[in-house]
Enzyme design. Structure first.
Site, mmCIF file in Angstrom:
data_model
loop_
_atom_site.group_PDB
_atom_site.id
_atom_site.type_symbol
_atom_site.label_atom_id
_atom_site.label_comp_id
_atom_site.label_asym_id
_atom_site.label_seq_id
_atom_site.Cartn_x
_atom_site.Cartn_y
_atom_site.Cartn_z
ATOM 1 N N HIS A 165 -0.296 2.571 3.100
ATOM 2 C CA HIS A 165 1.064 2.591 3.616
ATOM 3 C C HIS A 165 1.990 1.979 2.569
ATOM 4 O O HIS A 165 1.537 1.305 1.636
ATOM 5 C CB HIS A 165 1.144 1.813 4.920
ATOM 6 C CG HIS A 165 0.529 2.529 6.079
ATOM 7 N ND1 HIS A 165 0.830 2.240 7.387
ATOM 8 C CD2 HIS A 165 -0.378 3.545 6.129
ATOM 9 C CE1 HIS A 165 0.142 3.029 8.193
ATOM 10 N NE2 HIS A 165 -0.605 3.826 7.446
ATOM 11 N N GLU A 167 4.049 -0.545 2.701
ATOM 12 C CA GLU A 167 3.997 -2.006 2.617
ATOM 13 C C GLU A 167 2.710 -2.473 1.944
ATOM 14 O O GLU A 167 2.734 -3.380 1.099
ATOM 15 C CB GLU A 167 4.101 -2.625 4.024
ATOM 16 C CG GLU A 167 5.393 -2.318 4.744
ATOM 17 C CD GLU A 167 5.327 -1.066 5.600
ATOM 18 O OE1 GLU A 167 6.116 -0.954 6.547
ATOM 19 O OE2 GLU A 167 4.477 -0.173 5.316
ATOM 20 N N CYS A 198 0.302 -3.236 8.693
ATOM 21 C CA CYS A 198 1.195 -3.728 7.642
ATOM 22 C C CYS A 198 1.783 -5.094 7.988
ATOM 23 O O CYS A 198 2.024 -5.912 7.095
ATOM 24 C CB CYS A 198 2.297 -2.703 7.378
ATOM 25 S SG CYS A 198 1.657 -1.161 6.686
#
Length: 497
Positions: A165, A167, A198
């Site tokens: 992801h 992040e 995250c």
């Protein structure tokens, strides 16, 4: 020597048919590549301008001008004011978006020009990602003292890794750039409210502040409904012995249709992963209780005069026994001996990494991933060794499994881990579509022997509102620009993975 036919045609100025077709194909290919490069360069240029804008602001501040003078030159009146909130508001989506909202003590109720500029770097990276079809419409930047340390976007599809992801990727880049797993002097700017995985990564990285563009309900309008992940972790609270830790501010499921769709009238219950603990319990407990293995336990609780601290930890995290036993009825395809065999491999991985110095006070944590009775990945916690705050045993095992199988989808796989997964690792398990997790000891047991942070992460995510949160949150930073990324992604018919 006589000339070839090709040379004769060339001398006469007549184009060879084959060469003409090749040239036409080359020109078409060149035009396509130029168009793609122009689209990418436009987004990169926007990111560069945002970085320059951010640097100009801080240079103005350093040169002695007042904050008001600095803001006057860079304020964008079209961007909604941001609101500083607690993580409760971030979890419920109820944060006020009005500039008149009462600010949290010690903070401002609206984003500064520098904060807007930093968020623009994250949104620019997100645009690059969707144009290159790297993954979902998400971007994130890590900032320290006004300097962009890392800027990344979602790369799940291109890396075939469910943990990539925006992040997580930005945090990994920042850890590498700074040479440390501790980012406590940094902030994160993320175009959308982080999913539980995250959020866990933000906690493990010890980031001191999170700036968010749009919330998860906005993301749900475009098809990315992370709410089911929050609900899944909420539903597993009992398995973790966290029955009193329930998320507040419940909202009905968002429509996953086109933007602006109405909220559904019924809540959809969805069980995504089964968690069992107590597998090979005695051997897993010894990883934590043996001071020769668990150096954190030895350092914190077995030195002269520190024994009362251990009792305090036991008192603070009671009821550390097994929460959900595995039965033959629940796993008819595998015997208890087979489950113990795989867990023994996870224990061995933890011991081996401890012996080789890879764990560095994260010794009791090992994980194994199995598919169709075959081990496809083994890992230990290497956060300190690799200087990567996302490198838990479970996440590392998932990354290794995706490489070995060549896919981000680990459906049909099972994971064995010496301790119940933390928030980040549980989120990674959900995203990878692993259906069953078999654990040795509970998070509360781990907390009693020096590893309480994971329990605190669950507490921060799930507990009743009113308490002080671990990370300050500022919502609504450059919200219109961040939502525009979703709109572009939707227009491009982006893939929901």
């Amino acid at each position: 020597m006589s000339k070839s036919v090709g040379e004769i045609l060339q001398d006469s100025g007549i184009e060879q048919p084959g060469r003409k077709e090749q040239m036409e194909e080359s020109v078409t290919d060149l035009i396509t590549r130029i168009a793609e490069k122009a689209a990418t360069q436009a987004a990169i240029s926007a990111a560069d301008k945002s970085v320059d804008k951010c640097n100009q602001f801080w240079q103005t501040k350093i040169s002695g001008l007042s904050a008001a003078q600095g803001d006057a030159g860079y304020q964008d009146s079209t961007t909604p004011a941001a609101v500083t909130t607690s993580a409760d508001d971030a979890n419920t989506g109820e944060a006020a978006k009005s500039p008149k909202a009462k600010p949290t003590p010690g903070t401002t109720s609206s984003a500064s020009a520098a904060e807007e500029a930093c968020m623009q770097t994250a949104s620019a990276s997100a645009r690059v990602g969707i144009r290159l079809e790297h993954g979902g419409p998400f971007g994130a930047s890590i900032v320290r003292d006004g300097v962009i340390i890392a800027c990344a976007h979602n790369m799940v599809l291109t890396n075939k890794d469910p943990t990539c992801h925006a992040e997580m990727t930005a945090i990994r880049q920042a850890c590498k750039a700074l040479g440390t797993h501790d980012l406590s002097d940094c902030q994160i700017y993320t175009t959308c409210e982080p999913c539980p995985m995250c959020w866990g990564a933000v906690h493990w990285a010890r980031l001191n502040k999170a700036y968010i563009g749009v919330d998860r309900f906005t993301a749900a309008k475009y098809g990315f409904d992370d709410k089911v992940f929050y609900d899944e972790i909420d539903g597993k609270a009992g398995v973790y012995g966290c029955n009193i830790m329930k998320r507040h501010g419940f909202r009905k499921d968002s429509s996953t249709n086109a933007a602006g769709g109405a909220m559904n009238s019924e809540r959809v219950e969805k069980n995504m992963v089964e968690i069992y603990d107590g597998i090979l319990r005695k051997e897993c407990e010894e990883l934590f209780t043996n001071p020769a293995v668990n150096k954190t336990y030895r350092r914190r609780y077995l030195q002269n005069g520190t024994q009362p601290l251990h009792q305090a930890a036991i008192d603070a995290f009671p009821d550390a026994g097994v929460k959900r036993y595995m039965t033959l009825e629940s796993t008819p395809d595998r015997s208890l001996a087979q489950h113990e065999q795989f867990m023994r491999l996870a224990v061995a991985a933890a011991e081996r990494c401890a012996k080789n110095g890879m764990s560095k006070e994260r010794e009791p944590f090992g994980a194994v991933i199995v598919k169709d009775g075959t081990v496809i990945a083994t890992a230990c916690n290497s956060v300190c060794y690799s200087r990567d705050s996302t490198a838990t045993a479970e996440v590392s095992a998932i990354q290794a499994a995706t490489v070995n199988l060549g896919t981000y989808n680990l459906e049909g796989c099972e994971i064995y881990t010496t301790s119940q997964p933390d928030v980040m690792s549980l989120g990674a398990i959900l995203w990878s579509r692993i259906s069953r997790a078999y654990c040795g000891v509970t998070q509360k047991f781990a907390a009693q022997y020096g590893f309480e942070e994971a329990s605190l992460h669950f507490k921060d995510l799930l507990e009743d509102p009113g308490g002080k949160r671990l990370i300050e949150v500022v919502q609504g930073v450059a919200a219109d620009e961040c939502e525009a990324v979703f709109k572009e992604w939707s227009d491009l018919n982006g893939v929901i993975y």
